[in-house]
Design a protein around this motif. Structure first.
Motif, mmCIF file in Angstrom:
data_model
loop_
_atom_site.group_PDB
_atom_site.id
_atom_site.type_symbol
_atom_site.label_atom_id
_atom_site.label_comp_id
_atom_site.label_asym_id
_atom_site.label_seq_id
_atom_site.Cartn_x
_atom_site.Cartn_y
_atom_site.Cartn_z
ATOM 1 N N THR A 59 -0.111 0.082 7.706
ATOM 2 C CA THR A 59 0.080 0.875 6.491
ATOM 3 C C THR A 59 1.281 0.367 5.705
ATOM 4 N N LEU A 60 2.384 0.088 6.401
ATOM 5 C CA LEU A 60 3.573 -0.426 5.728
ATOM 6 C C LEU A 60 3.316 -1.811 5.139
ATOM 7 N N ALA A 61 2.553 -2.646 5.840
ATOM 8 C CA ALA A 61 2.212 -3.962 5.298
ATOM 9 C C ALA A 61 1.395 -3.815 4.013
ATOM 10 N N ALA A 62 0.472 -2.875 4.009
ATOM 11 C CA ALA A 62 -0.361 -2.666 2.825
ATOM 12 C C ALA A 62 0.447 -2.118 1.651
ATOM 13 N N ARG A 63 1.487 -1.333 1.939
ATOM 14 C CA ARG A 63 2.302 -0.736 0.884
ATOM 15 C C ARG A 63 3.358 -1.687 0.350
ATOM 16 N N ALA A 64 3.712 -2.711 1.123
ATOM 17 C CA ALA A 64 4.795 -3.617 0.729
ATOM 18 C C ALA A 64 4.416 -4.410 -0.513
ATOM 19 N N GLU A 65 5.402 -4.629 -1.365
ATOM 20 C CA GLU A 65 5.162 -5.356 -2.611
ATOM 21 C C GLU A 65 5.619 -6.806 -2.548
ATOM 22 N N ASP A 66 6.353 -7.175 -1.499
ATOM 23 C CA ASP A 66 6.808 -8.566 -1.372
ATOM 24 C C ASP A 66 6.208 -9.182 -0.118
#
Length: 222
Positions: A59-66
């Motif tokens: 989930t955090l990977a999908a939300r990350a912008e960089d």
């Protein structure tokens, strides 16, 4: 004001270093005083933690912008998949009944907070908070692996789960430093991440000490 990613990471790791003796399970295992049922409980707890953390990291990977933050959490998610397989020999050696085990709230507070971070924290804040706590986790795993071999007769296969996390790997730190530096360059400050990190440290120690309390109970179970 601190502007280097290396400085931010070092300062946060220093702040989140547990005090000596904070993990009350380690000496019980080091002396062979903890019953094998507590190791089985640890395996049962970890089975649920791994599944939860895997979803949280994705989930955090999908939300990350960089890209660096995405790579960091994608790498962690891949590690959880490996760890799940390595947990099987530990469960077998300790006699854990993974299907019927009932988790304890004190052990599951940590993954519950990681899941909350996945939904509510900025990915870079979650990255710093998590990575800063990894050093203590790795040291704990190394100590437990040695204790299981020395006092419980566990072989390399049974200790593989702990050996996996005890061995340092360079990729997470490289991704973390790149992500943190990029965030600093854009005006980000680590205050909120450090608050998250302090809570994660508290919850991790709660995990270990809940198991230590289980070891100290008359039956060795709860």
């Amino acid at each position: 004001m601190t502007t280097s990613a290396r400085e931010v990471l070092a300062d946060t790791q220093a702040e989140l270093t547990p005090l000596p003796g904070a993990n009350r399970l380690l000496p019980l295992l080091a002396d062979g005083r903890a019953p094998v049922s507590v190791i089985a409980a640890l395996a049962g707890e970890e089975r649920r933690i791994i599944a939860s953390d895997w979803r949280a990291f994705l989930t955090l990977a999908a939300r990350a912008e960089d890209s660096a933050t995405r790579q960091f959490f994608s790498f962690l998610a891949g590690g959880e998949s490996v760890a799940l397989d390595l947990l099987v020999p530990l469960a077998e050696a300790s006699g854990a009944d993974m299907a019927s085990y009932t988790p304890q709230a004190g052990c599951q507070a940590y993954p519950a907070y990681v899941a909350s971070l996945a939904l509510n924290a900025s990915p870079v804040d979650a990255l710093l908070a998590l990575f800063a706590n990894f050093a203590a986790w790795g040291e704990y795993c190394a100590a437990i692996s040695a204790s299981l071999r020395a006092n419980y007769g566990f072989d390399d296969r049974a200790c593989g789960f702990f050996d996996f996390f005890a061995k340092p790997v360079p990729e997470p730190e490289q991704y973390a430093l790149t992500a943190i530096q990029s965030a600093l360059d854009s005006g980000w400050q680590p205050d909120e991440a450090q608050r998250h990190g302090r809570l994660l440290l508290t919850y991790e120690l709660m995990f270990w000490n809940t198991l230590a309390d289980t070891a100290a109970s008359p039956s060795g179970t709860q």
